[in-house]
Design a protein around this motif. Structure first.
Motif, mmCIF file in Angstrom:
data_model
loop_
_atom_site.group_PDB
_atom_site.id
_atom_site.type_symbol
_atom_site.label_atom_id
_atom_site.label_comp_id
_atom_site.label_asym_id
_atom_site.label_seq_id
_atom_site.Cartn_x
_atom_site.Cartn_y
_atom_site.Cartn_z
ATOM 1 N N VAL A 38 0.836 -1.206 0.000
ATOM 2 C CA VAL A 38 0.000 0.000 0.000
ATOM 3 C C VAL A 38 0.868 1.253 0.000
ATOM 4 C CG1 VAL A 38 -1.799 1.262 1.230
ATOM 5 C CG2 VAL A 38 -1.857 -1.244 1.154
ATOM 6 N N GLN A 39 1.954 1.243 0.773
ATOM 7 C CA GLN A 39 2.855 2.396 0.792
ATOM 8 C C GLN A 39 3.368 2.709 -0.612
ATOM 9 O OE1 GLN A 39 5.423 0.656 4.015
ATOM 10 N NE2 GLN A 39 5.535 2.790 4.662
ATOM 11 N N LEU A 40 3.776 1.676 -1.343
ATOM 12 C CA LEU A 40 4.310 1.890 -2.689
ATOM 13 C C LEU A 40 3.222 2.390 -3.637
ATOM 14 C CD1 LEU A 40 6.655 -1.208 -3.022
ATOM 15 C CD2 LEU A 40 7.340 1.189 -2.819
ATOM 16 N N ARG A 312 17.768 4.255 -17.617
ATOM 17 C CA ARG A 312 17.927 5.221 -16.519
ATOM 18 C C ARG A 312 17.876 4.527 -15.167
ATOM 19 N NH1 ARG A 312 14.516 7.797 -13.193
ATOM 20 N NH2 ARG A 312 12.653 7.135 -14.327
ATOM 21 N N ARG A 313 17.007 3.541 -15.021
ATOM 22 C CA ARG A 313 16.896 2.798 -13.769
ATOM 23 C C ARG A 313 17.925 1.666 -13.776
ATOM 24 N NH1 ARG A 313 11.684 3.798 -15.697
ATOM 25 N NH2 ARG A 313 10.236 4.830 -14.261
ATOM 26 N N THR A 403 9.825 -7.033 -3.935
ATOM 27 C CA THR A 403 9.565 -5.743 -3.305
ATOM 28 C C THR A 403 10.347 -4.634 -3.988
ATOM 29 O OG1 THR A 403 9.192 -6.844 -1.188
ATOM 30 C CG2 THR A 403 9.603 -4.484 -1.124
ATOM 31 N N LEU A 404 11.585 -4.910 -4.358
ATOM 32 C CA LEU A 404 12.406 -3.873 -4.990
ATOM 33 C C LEU A 404 11.932 -3.595 -6.416
ATOM 34 C CD1 LEU A 404 14.697 -1.965 -4.415
ATOM 35 C CD2 LEU A 404 16.295 -3.673 -5.260
ATOM 36 N N LEU A 405 11.519 -4.617 -7.146
ATOM 37 C CA LEU A 405 10.961 -4.375 -8.485
ATOM 38 C C LEU A 405 9.702 -3.521 -8.384
ATOM 39 C CD1 LEU A 405 11.375 -7.847 -10.254
ATOM 40 C CD2 LEU A 405 12.825 -5.809 -10.488
ATOM 41 N N ALA A 406 8.889 -3.780 -7.366
ATOM 42 C CA ALA A 406 7.698 -2.955 -7.164
ATOM 43 C C ALA A 406 8.087 -1.515 -6.860
ATOM 44 C CB ALA A 406 6.850 -3.534 -6.032
ATOM 45 N N GLY A 411 8.648 4.184 -8.657
ATOM 46 C CA GLY A 411 9.558 5.324 -8.739
ATOM 47 C C GLY A 411 9.336 6.237 -9.912
ATOM 48 N N ASP A 412 8.247 6.049 -10.662
ATOM 49 C CA ASP A 412 7.989 6.956 -11.794
ATOM 50 C C ASP A 412 7.704 8.375 -11.319
ATOM 51 O OD1 ASP A 412 5.513 6.432 -10.658
ATOM 52 O OD2 ASP A 412 4.461 6.402 -12.574
#
Length: 515
Positions: A38-40, A312-313, A403-406, A411-412
């Protein structure tokens, strides 16, 4: 993933994320499965609808699945998408799903709520996850830890016996059948059979168009185990139905909610360059059954994320120097540890990419069940942690990966205050709590004669938790460059395997019920 699959919901690219409403039925109430997804999602401004607090039961309790089904059916017409955990919907959580309390027939019948939702809300996309059961039982107390080890061995030996890989395996299996309590083994095997039938039913719903995308997550396992036979059947079902671009099977579990929420919000995915920090891209992580490189490729494919040189990522993946060990075990300067010079070189690589204006994310797989805080201390000398766009190191390799891929997809909106807070929380939790603080608190709990899986004196344990975080204040100051964020650490369940660690800047926990 094919361009057709990634473009299937192209209309969502026109609809801004801020306009989207997603109904979310999480796996359970742990921070990793409830709060983090939910935070993401909220970083992008999306509205996430959750069941009323208290409806999703904690720890060993099973939720009221009929009430959850009603909530889901009532909520769906107002949603652009639904992200649903089958374990929560059908059995009331992950731990109850291993107890064989609900028959396969009842679960398959209960799944039909998704077909009703499809008819009532045809425009809402449905993202479903279901676990392929682990190769052992739940660890809920010291006694179950003994049987966890025995059942894991039993699963391995059964696999060897059925594949003819060991002439003595069948005899060893029979010996274990006499050693393991009959009820423990019966429950384990019954739950496996039920889980397998439900997974096949989930695939059928995908084939019928009820479910838009399905993740089947292989829970804790090893390269040899009973899950291999179930995987073969499920993969045949996927292939026969022409579903390889909508149904995915790979290692993981707890990260599914975060991944599928971002899949719903960012159907077009994004480009990412993967940089391996270490020499073992093909290592097999603990609790997984295939080379990590394969899991990385499949997780990215499910999220429509493309590996692209110069993107870029940048996803930096730190693999273990030799075998992956537990973060909770005492550290040493053995050959399988990275030297200080090696860590400095690794950190310079990340710092150089950041200096080029690229968005840098660090997946720390040096250890299982926790990160390497000394790597972060070294990194802080090259790059302020606030300028790192994401970090993950908790639990299994695929849990951290998902979690990191999410977070990469979220991060857009840039590395704003919420994203920086999320990264700081991951550093505090994944690295510092799991690798250092948890072990210190566990020692104090055990010294008082308590069970770390069923803590009786919660207030005292909370005080110890705060004290042990304070004891590593010098390390925190070094990692955060003297600017340690204000944070709070609490137990979400009456056990120490996880804690809820939240900064003030991140807005605090999403789940607020007491256990």
């Amino acid at each position: 993933m094919s361009s057709t699959s990634c473009d299937r919901h192209a209309q969502a690219d026109v609809q801004t994320v801020k306009d989207m409403t997603v109904g979310f039925l999480p796996l359970d109430t742990r921070p990793c499965t409830y709060d983090l997804p939910v935070q993401l999602a909220r970083q992008s401004g999306a509205q996430v609808l959750l069941p009323p607090q208290g409806l999703v039961a904690p720890y060993k309790q099973a939720s009221d699945t009929a009430a959850l089904a009603r909530w889901l059916e009532e909520t769906a017409p107002g949603c652009d998408a639904l992200v649903v955990s089958a374990e929560q919907l059908l059995q009331g959580g992950l731990i109850p799903s291993r107890q064989a309390r609900v028959s396969a027939a009842r679960q398959c019948e209960a799944l039909q709520v998704l077909a009703r939702i499809r008819r009532k809300a045809p425009s809402a996309r449905i993202y479903l996850s279901n676990v392929l059961m682990r190769t052992s039982i739940s660890t809920l107390d010291p006694e179950s830890l003994v049987w966890w080890e025995k059942v894991n061995l039993y699963s391995k030996l059964c696999y060897r016996a059925k594949t003819g890989r060991c002439s003595e395996a069948a005899q060893q299996c029979r010996a274990l059948e006499q050693e393991i309590p009959a009820e423990v083994l019966r429950t384990f095997l019954t739950a496996r059979g039920t889980n397998h039938r439900v997974n096949r039913e989930c695939i059928r719903l995908a084939a019928e168009g009820v479910v838009d995308e399905l993740l089947i997550l292989q829970e804790d396992c090893a390269p040899e185990g009973l899950q291999r036979f179930e995987q073969e059947t499920l993969l045949r079902d996927i292939q026969a139905g022409g579903l390889s671009d909508r149904v995915f099977l790979f290692n993981g579990t707890d990260e599914a909610g975060a991944e599928l929420l971002q899949r719903a919000l960012h159907p077009g995915g994004c480009a990412v360059e993967v940089v391996w920090l270490g020499r073992q891209p093909d290592f097999v992580a603990k609790y997984e059954d295939r080379p990590f490189r394969e899991n990385l490729a499949e997780h990215m494919r499910a999220l429509c994320m493309r590996q692209e040189q110069g993107a870029r990522r940048v996803l930096f993946v730190l693999t273990p120097k030799q075998e992956q060990r537990e973060a909770s075990l005492p550290r040493s300067k053995a050959p399988h540890d990275y030297s200080e010079a090696e860590l400095r070189a690794i950190c310079r690589t990340i710092g150089q990419a950041a200096a080029q204006g690229r968005s840098c994310y660090l997946l720390d797989l040096d250890f299982a069940n926790g990160g390497n805080p000394f790597l972060l201390e070294c990194l802080a000398k090259e790059l302020p942690i606030a300028q790192l766009w994401g970090y993950a190191a908790w639990n299994t390799a695929s849990n951290a990966l998902g979690t990191l891929l999410a977070q990469i997809l979220a991060g857009d909106q840039g590395n704003g205050a919420l994203n920086r807070a999320f990264t700081a929380e991951r550093v505090l939790d994944d690295a510092v709590y799991q690798a250092i603080v948890r072990q210190a608190v566990a020692a104090r709990v055990k010294a008082e004669g308590q069970d770390v899986y069923n803590i009786r004196d919660i207030p005292q344990t909370q005080r110890w938790l705060q004290q042990e975080f304070e004891a590593v204040r010098p390390l925190l100051e070094a990692i955060f460059g003297g600017e340690v964020p204000a944070f709070e650490a609490k137990l979400r369940w009456p056990r120490l395997f996880e804690a809820a660690v939240f900064t003030r800047a991140g807005g605090g926990p999403v789940y607020t019920e007491n256990f």
